[in-house]
Each structure stands twice: as structure tokens, then as C-alpha cells.
Design a protein around this motif. Structure first.
Motif, PDB file in Angstrom:
ATOM      1  N   MET A 131     -11.108 -46.723 -24.884  1.00 30.39           N
ATOM      2  CA  MET A 131     -11.642 -48.182 -24.901  1.00 30.39           C
ATOM      3  C   MET A 131     -12.106 -48.883 -26.311  1.00 30.39           C
ATOM      4  SD  MET A 131     -15.007 -49.567 -22.809  1.00 30.39           S
ATOM      5  CE  MET A 131     -16.037 -48.760 -24.031  1.00 30.39           C
ATOM      6  N   GLU A 132     -12.487 -47.876 -27.265  1.00 32.83           N
ATOM      7  CA  GLU A 132     -12.954 -48.397 -28.553  1.00 32.83           C
ATOM      8  C   GLU A 132     -11.664 -48.807 -29.466  1.00 32.83           C
ATOM      9  OE1 GLU A 132     -15.482 -49.467 -31.625  1.00 32.83           O
ATOM     10  OE2 GLU A 132     -15.803 -49.305 -29.222  1.00 32.83           O
ATOM     11  N   LYS A 133     -10.754 -47.898 -29.119  1.00 33.77           N
ATOM     12  CA  LYS A 133      -9.567 -48.238 -29.932  1.00 33.77           C
ATOM     13  C   LYS A 133      -8.918 -49.228 -29.588  1.00 33.77           C
ATOM     14  CE  LYS A 133      -8.344 -43.226 -30.759  1.00 33.77           C
ATOM     15  NZ  LYS A 133      -7.243 -42.120 -30.427  1.00 33.77           N
ATOM     16  N   VAL A 134      -8.928 -49.882 -28.315  1.00 34.99           N
ATOM     17  CA  VAL A 134      -8.337 -50.954 -27.993  1.00 34.99           C
ATOM     18  C   VAL A 134      -9.074 -52.312 -28.451  1.00 34.99           C
ATOM     19  CG1 VAL A 134      -8.193 -52.638 -25.962  1.00 34.99           C
ATOM     20  CG2 VAL A 134      -7.421 -50.284 -25.713  1.00 34.99           C
ATOM     21  N   LEU A 135     -10.473 -52.099 -28.585  1.00 36.47           N
ATOM     22  CA  LEU A 135     -11.420 -52.890 -29.100  1.00 36.47           C
ATOM     23  C   LEU A 135     -11.036 -53.247 -30.525  1.00 36.47           C
ATOM     24  CD1 LEU A 135     -13.660 -55.021 -28.753  1.00 36.47           C
ATOM     25  CD2 LEU A 135     -15.161 -53.281 -29.204  1.00 36.47           C
ATOM     26  N   VAL A 136     -10.852 -52.125 -31.367  1.00 34.74           N
ATOM     27  CA  VAL A 136     -10.483 -52.235 -32.730  1.00 34.74           C
ATOM     28  C   VAL A 136      -9.168 -52.868 -33.077  1.00 34.74           C
ATOM     29  CG1 VAL A 136     -10.069 -50.920 -34.686  1.00 34.74           C
ATOM     30  CG2 VAL A 136     -12.040 -50.285 -33.408  1.00 34.74           C
ATOM     31  N   SER A 137      -8.183 -52.424 -31.857  1.00 35.22           N
ATOM     32  CA  SER A 137      -6.944 -52.852 -32.163  1.00 35.22           C
ATOM     33  C   SER A 137      -6.695 -54.444 -31.883  1.00 35.22           C
ATOM     34  CB  SER A 137      -5.976 -52.315 -31.111  1.00 35.22           C
ATOM     35  OG  SER A 137      -5.836 -51.005 -31.364  1.00 35.22           O
ATOM     36  N   MET A 138      -7.601 -55.039 -30.837  1.00 36.85           N
ATOM     37  CA  MET A 138      -7.746 -56.054 -30.681  1.00 36.85           C
ATOM     38  C   MET A 138      -8.196 -56.981 -31.994  1.00 36.85           C
ATOM     39  SD  MET A 138      -9.399 -56.084 -26.622  1.00 36.85           S
ATOM     40  CE  MET A 138      -9.999 -57.841 -26.815  1.00 36.85           C
ATOM     41  N   ARG A 139      -9.196 -56.523 -32.619  1.00 35.14           N
ATOM     42  CA  ARG A 139      -9.518 -57.101 -33.767  1.00 35.14           C
ATOM     43  C   ARG A 139      -8.433 -57.268 -34.796  1.00 35.14           C
ATOM     44  NH1 ARG A 139     -15.527 -53.987 -33.944  1.00 35.14           N
ATOM     45  NH2 ARG A 139     -16.400 -55.289 -32.211  1.00 35.14           N
ATOM     46  N   ARG A 140      -7.974 -56.000 -35.023  1.00 38.16           N
ATOM     47  CA  ARG A 140      -6.746 -55.726 -36.109  1.00 38.16           C
ATOM     48  C   ARG A 140      -5.624 -56.860 -35.784  1.00 38.16           C
ATOM     49  NH1 ARG A 140      -5.269 -51.013 -35.025  1.00 38.16           N
ATOM     50  NH2 ARG A 140      -6.951 -50.116 -36.497  1.00 38.16           N
ATOM     51  N   VAL A 141      -5.230 -56.871 -34.537  1.00 38.66           N
ATOM     52  CA  VAL A 141      -4.292 -57.912 -34.189  1.00 38.66           C
ATOM     53  C   VAL A 141      -4.718 -59.357 -34.497  1.00 38.66           C
ATOM     54  CG1 VAL A 141      -3.199 -58.960 -32.158  1.00 38.66           C
ATOM     55  CG2 VAL A 141      -3.189 -56.438 -32.027  1.00 38.66           C
ATOM     56  N   ASN A 142      -5.862 -59.690 -34.061  1.00 36.50           N
ATOM     57  CA  ASN A 142      -6.275 -61.130 -34.397  1.00 36.50           C
ATOM     58  C   ASN A 142      -6.307 -61.283 -36.035  1.00 36.50           C
ATOM     59  OD1 ASN A 142      -6.937 -61.580 -31.699  1.00 36.50           O
ATOM     60  ND2 ASN A 142      -9.169 -60.982 -31.887  1.00 36.50           N
ATOM     61  N   LEU A 143      -6.653 -60.305 -36.742  1.00 34.94           N
ATOM     62  CA  LEU A 143      -6.688 -60.654 -38.191  1.00 34.94           C
ATOM     63  C   LEU A 143      -5.144 -60.703 -38.724  1.00 34.94           C
ATOM     64  CD1 LEU A 143      -9.258 -57.856 -39.386  1.00 34.94           C
ATOM     65  CD2 LEU A 143      -9.323 -60.251 -39.534  1.00 34.94           C
TER      66      LEU A 143
END
Length: 514
Positions: free
Chosen positions: A286-298
């Protein structure tokens, strides 16, 4: 499918390829594969043959709006709902107006403005009930389901149960061959409602009925997860979550908010079963998904910036070539004894945009010129007329509002302007109208929209929601509406038009040269 065939027959322009593309999108939508559905709808909407087909455009906008709602894409949801409502109003389609208003009401309720949300949803529900829309029952099922959840969220269990019963009545007269699916949604939502209301025996009965129907639904199953967690039926809970995760993975939505929710609930179920190591792994994912979501947005932001730079470079080359061509044409026309007054090189929308921006800049120059006058020197004039005093008050007030950016406060309005100018509300309205040609609200909005234009020109990397909040507008729909009223286009359309704006020239007389 029946609706699409009807639309095709009405318009007579939908080619087989377009028809199949929309049908494929509808199939993905019904299977809750929203990313695939959106790809089909967006491709179909961009098809040139759709341009003159109002019915198909309405269908596609509605479908995209609902897809954005399921995936949690807030800003695209508001933008699409606005486009749907505008097109529906222009073509006298009240059912689609109701869909747009209801979706805005859901969004407002989700933001915590509950009464405002109901004030939008309930009239939209009544409007849909009175419409002659061919798929009215399908839409009403969605409306009643959403209202049941809204009332349940607010602990208004009696009102929620009333909506659930109406939902069931409509579902049982459904004419779209999906009675089982509609009833499954009724009983899953009602199961959660009864459980949260403390009526556990009735909740258990509803759950049993839902399982007898023998189907699953990615959206409806969400309502069973809290009930199963409350009953500590963790294995059944895990089965639902695993099925939902597999569907999301098949749809390519592994980094979205839905996957985040599924992993979170999976962690709770595993913890409840005592499978602590697996629960920890679920929370880690779940934490990795959250980090990935932020990375994708960037990454999306970086791609947008690179695209903007590339477009500016292309525009620079085009402008250079265009300048040479215009110079040559002017030279040839001078030899012939003519003059080139206007170059029709812009689209009609860009022409309207140019005039609007020039007027805005003219107004700013005019106010700045007035602000350069010394207010103390005006006050020393013994023969100062009442008009001069009003002008001095306005100039002093406008300078303070602009320099201190007071309009960025969401609560800034008439009371603050009265205090700044030291006048009553009637005098304030008269002065504002005299020197701006609008009312108090229009004056404040003009300041905010002027600031929004500056931010979009100076900071193309900013999101539209961030710009809206920076201007003192906390509601995305309000920002879009005010911007549309000011410039006759949405903020997204304005950004696309920025690169095509011609330079502004102002004569010494302070009159705008158009």
C-alpha cells in the motif's frame, strides 16, 4: 447497446468503426474496467465525425464523467460535468443537465458541504424522474444508490432506507435486461446500511439475498467490505478484495486510489486473521502504491512542462516564418498602393480570446494610471467635487486591494470594501459601477480572474486547482464557471490558447488598439 443503436439511428453519422469503439467502451464500463473504457471514450470523442452529433457527444461526456467518478479523478470529473451541462443546456436536454447537477452534488457532499450537496442532488433527482429519457430507470438507480450512501454517511438512516426502497422499486421495473445486477447493488448497499444502523439480523438477511444472486460487481462489492469486517468474516472479505485487485490489474489500474483502498482493507483482514506477516506485506505494498502515485504525478508534471517548452519552441519558429511572410505581403501591398489592416491568421476562438485579454490589460493600465496620481494632492484641492472624492476613494481602495492581494482571501467581499472606502453599501455599489462598469461581485471576480491569468502565464506548471485556491476560490466548479463567464472559455481551453496570443499595444491616449 440499445442506447447507442438509438443514437446512431438518430444522427445517421456514426460510422461502423466509431460505433464499435463506443460499444467496446460501454462493455469495458459495464465490466468496471474504467481505464480501458476511458481510452475508448476519449478516442471516440476526438473522432471528427462526432463533431456535429450532439446525441453521441452527450453520451460520451456522460460516460467519461461516470468513469472519472469511479476512478476518483476529481478535476477531470468537474471539467467534464461542466462541459456536459453546457452542451445539454444549449440543446435542451434536461436529463443530461440532471446528470451533471447530480454529479456536482455528489462531489460537493464528498468535500464535506453536505447540505449544499443535497440541494443539488434532490432537484436533479426530481428532474430525472420527470424526464422522458430512454434510459431513465438506469440513471435513477444510480441516483438512488448514491443518495442512500450519502444519507448513510451522515447517519440519517431513515432517509437512507427510504432511498434504498425507491432504488429497489426502480430496479424491479428496469427495462435494460440487468435486473440481477441492479438488485445486487440494492442488497449490497442495504446490507451495509442495516449493519451501520445496528440492525444486524436484517443486515445478515440482505447479505444472504445478495449472495444468492450469484454475481459480483467491483463498485457494489465495496459496500460489503465494511459489513464483513464488522462481522469478522475476514476470509469472505479477502475473496472480494482479491477479485477486485485482479480486475484492477487487468484494467492497468495498479497505482490508483482504488488499489490503495483494496490493499488497506486487505491488510485489516489479514491482521484480523492473525496473519501478521502478510498484513505487514499488504501495508508495505500500500505504501509503495502511494509512493508510485506521487512519482507518476511528478512524471506527468515533468512531461507537461517539456511539452509546453517544445510547443513554445515550435511557436517561435512559426512566428519567425510568419513575420517574414507578413513583411513580404505588406511590402507588395505598399507597392500596389494598398494597406494590410487585419491578418486573419487566428481561429474564431483565439480572436475572442485576444479581445478579452486586451480589454483586461487596458483596464489594468487605466487603473494603474489613476493610482499614480497622488491622493494627498487631490485632497488638498479645495474645489474637490463629489465625483473627485469618489474617484480618490476608489483609487486608494483599488491600490490597496491590488498591492496587498486582498482578493486572495476566500471571504473577501462587500464588507471589506465598505471598510476600506469608508462608505455604506449603496454608495459602494454606485462607486464600483461608475469606475468598473460592474457590481461588487464582478469587481472582486475580475481581480481574481486577472490574477489567475497571470499565474497561468507565469507558472504553466501549476495545477488548475492550485491556481483556483490561490485566487481565493475553494470550489473547482465555481472557478471554472467564473473563468468561463469572464473569458468565454474554460481554464483548460485558455491554457491551450496562451501560445497563440498576439502582442498588446496601447496608444498614449490610453485607448486600446485592437
Amino acid at each position: 447497446m440499445a442506447l447507442l443503436m438509438c443514437l446512431t439511428a438518430l444522427t445517421g453519422i456514426a460510422a461502423d468503426g466509431l460505433h464499435q469503439l463506443i460499444s467496446k467502451g460501454d462493455q469495458y464500463f459495464n465490466a468496471r474496467m474504467m481505464q480501458h473504457a476511458l481510452a475508448c471514450y476519449q478516442k471516440a470523442y476526438a473522432d471528427p465525425s462526432v463533431k456535429d452529433s450532439v446525441n453521441i457527444k452527450l453520451h460520451l461526456l456522460k460516460s467519461m464523467m461516470y468513469s472519472y467518478d469511479v476512478t476518483g479523478n476529481e478535476f477531470d470529473l468537474i471539467e467534464t460535468a461542466y462541459q456536459l451541462r453546457t452542451l445539454a443546456e444549449e440543446n435542451d436536454e434536461p436529463a443530461y443537465v440532471a446528470m451533471s447537477d447530480f454529479m456536482n452534488g455528489k462531489h460537493v457532499h464528498y468535500q464535506g458541504r453536505y447540505e449544499e450537496g443535497y440541494a443539488l442532488c434532490l432537484p436533479a433527482l426530481k428532474q430525472m424522474e420527470q424526464s422522458s429519457y430512454t434510459q431513465k430507470d438506469v440513471e435513477l438507480c444510480g441516483f438512488y444508490a448514491a443518495l442512500t450512501r450519502m444519507y448513510m454517511h451522515d447517519k440519517h438512516f431513515d432517509e437512507a432506507m427510504e432511498m434504498s426502497k425507491k432504488h429497489e422499486q426502480v430496479a424491479r421495473r428496469d427495462t435494460c435486461d440487468n435486473l440481477v445486477c441492479s438488485l445486487y447493488r440494492v442488497y449490497t448497499i442495504r446490507t451495509r446500511l442495516l449493519s451501520e444502523a445496528g440492525r444486524q439480523d436484517e443486515a445478515d438477511s440482505c447479505y444472504a439475498v445478495s449472495q444468492q444472486l450469484g454475481i459480483t460487481d467491483l463498485v457494489a462489492d465495496h459496500d460489503l467490505v465494511p459489513y464483513l469486517r464488522e462481522k469478522k468474516r475476514y476470509n469472505e472479505m479477502l475473496e472480494i478484495l482479491q477479485d477486485a485487485k485482479e480486475r484492477l490489474s487487468a484494467d492497468g489500474d495498479t497505482l490508483g486510489i482504488l488499489m490503495f483502498y483494496m490493499l488497506k482493507e486487505q491488510g485489516k483482514a489479514l491482521y484480523g486473521l492473525g496473519r501478521y506477516q502478510e498484513a505487514a506485506q499488504s501495508y508495505e505494498q500500500m505504501e509503495k502504491v502511494l509512493v508510485s502515485m506521487r512519482r507518476v504525478n511528478l512524471q506527468l508534471l515533468a512531461a507537461s512542462v517539456r511539452d509546453t517548452i517544445a510547443k513554445e519552441q515550435q511557436l517561435s519558429h512559426r512566428n519567425l516564418s510568419l513575420s517574414i511572410m507578413i513583411a513580404l505581403i505588406v511590402f507588395l501591398l505598399l507597392i500596389a498602393g494598398g494597406f494590410l489592416f487585419h491578418a486573419r491568421l487566428q481561429t474564431r476562438r483565439n480572436k475572442a480570446m485576444t479581445i478579452t485579454i486586451r480589454r483586461l490589460m487596458y483596464y489594468r493600465d487605466l487603473v494603474m494610471k489613476q493610482q499614480r496620481k497622488d491622493p494627498d494632492e487631490i485632497a488638498k484641492n479645495e474645489q474637490e467635487s463629489e465625483d473627485d472624492a469618489d474617484q480618490r476613494r476608489f483609487v486608494e481602495m483599488d491600490r490597496q486591494v491590488s498591492q496587498e492581494e486582498l482578493f486572495r482571501n476566500a471571504n473577501f467581499g462587500r464588507d471589506e470594501l465598505m471598510r476600506l472606502m469608508g462608505v455604506d453599501k449603496n454608495t459602494l455599489a454606485t462607486i464600483i459601477n461608475r469606475y468598473t462598469g460592474t457590481n461588487v461581485t464582478g469587481y472582486v471576480n475580475s481581480k481574481r480572474m486577472d490574477y489567475a491569468v497571470s499565474l497561468m502565464k507565469e507558472h504553466p506548471e501549476y495545477s488548475l486547482l492550485a491556481i483556483a485556491e490561490a485566487c481565493g476560490i475553494n470550489n473547482a466548479a465555481t472557478f471554472i464557471r467564473n473563468f468561463k463567464n469572464a473569458y468565454d472559455m474554460t481554464p483548460s481551453e485558455f491554457r491551450k490558447s496562451l501560445e497563440k496570443l498576439p502582442p498588446l499595444t496601447v496608444k498614449k491616449t490610453n485607448k486600446l488598439t485592437i
